[in-house]
Design an enzyme around this catalytic site. Structure first.
Site, PDB file in Angstrom:
ATOM      1  N   HIS A 121      37.240  41.740  38.276  1.00 11.32           N
ATOM      2  CA  HIS A 121      37.791  43.032  38.708  1.00 11.32           C
ATOM      3  C   HIS A 121      37.581  44.020  37.553  1.00 11.32           C
ATOM      4  O   HIS A 121      37.562  43.611  36.384  1.00 11.32           O
ATOM      5  CB  HIS A 121      39.293  42.824  38.970  1.00 11.32           C
ATOM      6  CG  HIS A 121      40.019  44.003  39.522  1.00 11.32           C
ATOM      7  ND1 HIS A 121      40.436  45.062  38.738  1.00 11.32           N
ATOM      8  CD2 HIS A 121      40.441  44.285  40.773  1.00 11.32           C
ATOM      9  CE1 HIS A 121      41.078  45.939  39.501  1.00 11.32           C
ATOM     10  NE2 HIS A 121      41.094  45.493  40.741  1.00 11.32           N
ATOM     11  N   ASP A 198      42.879  36.344  33.881  1.00 17.93           N
ATOM     12  CA  ASP A 198      43.353  37.343  34.834  1.00 17.93           C
ATOM     13  C   ASP A 198      43.945  36.563  36.010  1.00 17.93           C
ATOM     14  O   ASP A 198      43.219  35.993  36.830  1.00 17.93           O
ATOM     15  CB  ASP A 198      42.167  38.219  35.274  1.00 17.93           C
ATOM     16  CG  ASP A 198      42.561  39.198  36.382  1.00 17.93           C
ATOM     17  OD1 ASP A 198      43.666  39.057  36.938  1.00 17.93           O
ATOM     18  OD2 ASP A 198      41.750  40.084  36.694  1.00 17.93           O
ATOM     19  N   GLN A 201      45.298  37.308  41.172  1.00 16.12           N
ATOM     20  CA  GLN A 201      45.160  36.719  42.512  1.00 16.12           C
ATOM     21  C   GLN A 201      45.567  35.247  42.525  1.00 16.12           C
ATOM     22  O   GLN A 201      45.457  34.592  43.561  1.00 16.12           O
ATOM     23  CB  GLN A 201      43.715  36.855  43.024  1.00 16.12           C
ATOM     24  CG  GLN A 201      43.226  38.281  43.167  1.00 16.12           C
ATOM     25  CD  GLN A 201      43.924  39.055  44.291  1.00 16.12           C
ATOM     26  OE1 GLN A 201      44.633  38.500  45.125  1.00 16.12           O
ATOM     27  NE2 GLN A 201      43.732  40.360  44.306  1.00 16.12           N
ATOM     28  N   LYS A 224      51.683  41.837  43.968  1.00 13.79           N
ATOM     29  CA  LYS A 224      50.845  40.974  44.811  1.00 13.79           C
ATOM     30  C   LYS A 224      51.565  39.674  45.158  1.00 13.79           C
ATOM     31  O   LYS A 224      51.029  38.827  45.853  1.00 13.79           O
ATOM     32  CB  LYS A 224      49.533  40.651  44.088  1.00 13.79           C
ATOM     33  CG  LYS A 224      48.633  41.868  43.887  1.00 13.79           C
ATOM     34  CD  LYS A 224      47.311  41.445  43.313  1.00 13.79           C
ATOM     35  CE  LYS A 224      46.551  42.568  42.658  1.00 13.79           C
ATOM     36  NZ  LYS A 224      45.965  43.515  43.593  1.00 13.79           N
ATOM     37  N   CYS A 364      36.967  47.214  43.608  1.00 14.43           N
ATOM     38  CA  CYS A 364      37.058  47.311  42.140  1.00 14.43           C
ATOM     39  C   CYS A 364      36.254  46.215  41.458  1.00 14.43           C
ATOM     40  O   CYS A 364      36.695  45.623  40.452  1.00 14.43           O
ATOM     41  CB  CYS A 364      38.508  47.259  41.660  1.00 14.43           C
ATOM     42  SG  CYS A 364      39.509  48.563  42.332  1.00 14.43           S
TER      43      CYS A 364
HETATM   44  N1  7TS Z   1      42.556  41.538  38.607  1.00 13.53           N
HETATM   45  C1  7TS Z   1      42.329  41.130  39.867  1.00 13.53           C
HETATM   46  C2  7TS Z   1      41.598  39.844  40.102  1.00 13.53           C
HETATM   47  C3  7TS Z   1      42.787  41.909  40.933  1.00 13.53           C
HETATM   48  O1  7TS Z   1      42.575  41.492  42.173  1.00 13.53           O
HETATM   49  C4  7TS Z   1      43.470  43.122  40.671  1.00 13.53           C
HETATM   50  C5  7TS Z   1      43.911  44.043  41.771  1.00 13.53           C
HETATM   51  C6  7TS Z   1      43.710  43.475  39.331  1.00 13.53           C
HETATM   52  C7  7TS Z   1      43.220  42.674  38.325  1.00 13.53           C
HETATM   53  C8  7TS Z   1      44.465  44.689  38.959  1.00 13.53           C
HETATM   54  O2  7TS Z   1      45.813  44.552  39.289  1.00 13.53           O
HETATM   55  P1  7TS Z   1      46.835  45.761  39.148  1.00 13.53           P
HETATM   56  O3  7TS Z   1      48.087  45.266  39.789  1.00 13.53           O
HETATM   57  O4  7TS Z   1      46.981  46.046  37.705  1.00 13.53           O
HETATM   58  O5  7TS Z   1      46.213  46.911  39.897  1.00 13.53           O
HETATM   59  N2  7TS Z   1      43.158  43.903  42.942  1.00 13.53           N
HETATM   60  C9  7TS Z   1      43.158  44.728  44.012  1.00 13.53           C
HETATM   61  C10 7TS Z   1      42.381  44.452  45.141  1.00 13.53           C
HETATM   62  O6  7TS Z   1      41.673  43.469  45.281  1.00 13.53           O
HETATM   63  N3  7TS Z   1      42.577  45.438  46.037  1.00 13.53           N
HETATM   64  O7  7TS Z   1      43.431  46.330  45.532  1.00 13.53           O
HETATM   65  C11 7TS Z   1      43.791  45.901  44.273  1.00 13.53           C
END
Ligand code: 7TS
Length: 409
Positions: A121, A198, A201, A224, A364
């Protein structure tokens, strides 16, 4: 708790969208929130809203106890050794940026290498590009095999004694691939590098044990995993965190402030400058209670079953291209696809008219999109409240989408 009981905890699911019952298949972007989480936040604001770690009044003490109680829940949830290793952040992005701006910026230099993968990501790419730019270190990528998985041979070839930091996603937000983090961490350590994970997910879907993985840092987001937005966690091994400098300076994180220099609080508070995300942390604690009540193993098994069912049903649609591994066992509940030449935004729009929420775009992950030779894809992602009926409705919606566009052109 069976699936009907689970669904009753999510009031938002019980509504119509565009005249159809809502089918929410976008949990990888953000999950829905159970009543326990909504009520816990409501109770905080109605009953004991107060700032933490200061003063002695009763509401302040209650808020501090709840905030620090949430930290202990997180510690247990990921099996960290100590609450000193659990830092509250705004989310995964902030957690990864903290490691980059503090640990990496201060420890890497020209000639050092940072290794990430092609499926990351943007939040796990750009902070390392910045570190490379500022320190002169080189950024290297693990390659993907044909089905989108990593190969340990390639991991062994890419990580060398020059590698100082490896950062890989546990679960891909696009392909749903589950990576062998424990093995990658071992290879990183054999070469003297630190391992960053990371976990955005992963934490919502699979049991995480940071000691078993033996990672040095682990980042995830509350929103999430049934928690509120604006809260996340950076786990770090104590000996590393102790040597790291804070990146935000101000109230809350100091011990003594003199005219020209100051000293920091002990871990984890030295990394939590300013009034912390009190309601968010307490809400995340309630989300963890809920997930544990259901059981992470049960959630993981449910998602594997749904993914296998969806893969089978969706593969039957003529003209569909599903990205990532074919075996459902290799992936979490994320299915990314394209339908003939229909633009994924059009797919998502027709599905939305049927009450079905999916995400379309580059997710992303532009480097991965280029590798997939797709400018964009559609993505259905499942969580503990999704059912086989949701998958059936998605398949019906996709068949309708195909018919609609074959009539248009
Ligand atoms: N890493 C992964 C693997 C992600 O899926 C996401 C967000 C992030 C980092 C960033 O997380 P945040 O909470 O700091 O924004 N992924 C997604 C997605 O797949 N669709 O919208 C956000």
């Amino acid at each position: 708790m069976n699936i009907e009981d689970i669904r009753k905890h999510f009031p938002i699911l019980d509504q119509e969208v565009n005249g159809r019952p809502l089918v929410y298949l976008d949990s990888a972007a953000t999950s829905q929130k159970p009543v326990q989480v909504i009520e816990t936040i409501d109770q905080y604001y109605r009953g004991y809203n107060s700032n933490v770690h200061r003063g002695v009044h009763t509401l302040g003490t209650r808020a501090t106890d709840a905030y620090e109680g949430a930290r202990e829940k997180v510690r247990k949830f990921i099996n960290a050794k100590s609450i000193q290793e659990v830092i509250f952040t705004r989310g995964t992005t902030t957690a990864l940026n903290t490691v980059a701006a503090s640990y990496a910026a201060d420890n890497l230099k020209e000639g050092d290498e940072i290794v990430i993968s092609l499926m990351e990501h943007h939040s796990n790419i750009i902070p390392w590009q910045q570190v490379a730019r500022k320190t002169g270190a080189t950024l290297k990528y693990l390659e993907l095999q044909e089905d989108g998985t990593l190969s340990l041979d390639n991991v062994r070839e890419t990580i060398t004694s020059n590698t100082k930091l490896v950062s890989v996603t546990y679960v891909s937000n696009v392909l749903g691939v589950i990576n062998p983090i424990k093995e990658i961490a071992r290879i990183a350590h054999e070469n003297g590098a630190v391992m960053v994970v990371d976990g955005a997910q992963a934490a919502p879907h699979i049991k995480v044990d940071v000691q078993d993985l033996d990672c040095d840092f682990f980042a995830f987001s509350g929103h999430k995993m049934c928690g509120p937005t604006g809260i996340g966690v950076l786990y770090g091994k104590k000996d590393l965190l102790e040597k790291m400098e804070p990146i935000e300076f101000g109230g809350e994180m100091i011990d003594f402030v003199h005219l020209y220099e100051s000293t920091w609080k002990e871990l984890p508070w030295k990394f939590e400058g300013g009034t912390p995300i009190i309601a968010g942390a307490i809400g995340l604690g309630a989300a963890i209670d809920f997930l544990q009540q259901v059981g992470l193993e049960k959630i993981e098994a449910h998602e594997h079953k749904l993914a296998a069912y969806a893969m089978e049903k969706m593969s039957g649609i003529e003209g569909i291209k599903i990205y990532g591994p074919k075996e459902a066992g290799k992936r979490a509940g994320v299915i990314t696809f394209n339908l003939d030449d229909v633009h994924p935004h059009d797919v998502a729009t027709v599905l939305d008219a049927e009450g079905i929420a999916v995400r379309a775009g580059h997710h992303c992950a532009q480097p991965l999109m280029r590798w997939l030779e797709a400018t964009a894809t559609a993505r259905a992602s499942f969580y503990l409240y999704n059912t086989e009926e949701d998958v059936d409705k998605l398949v019906e919606g996709l068949v309708k989408t195909k018919e609609y566009f074959s009539n248009v052109f």
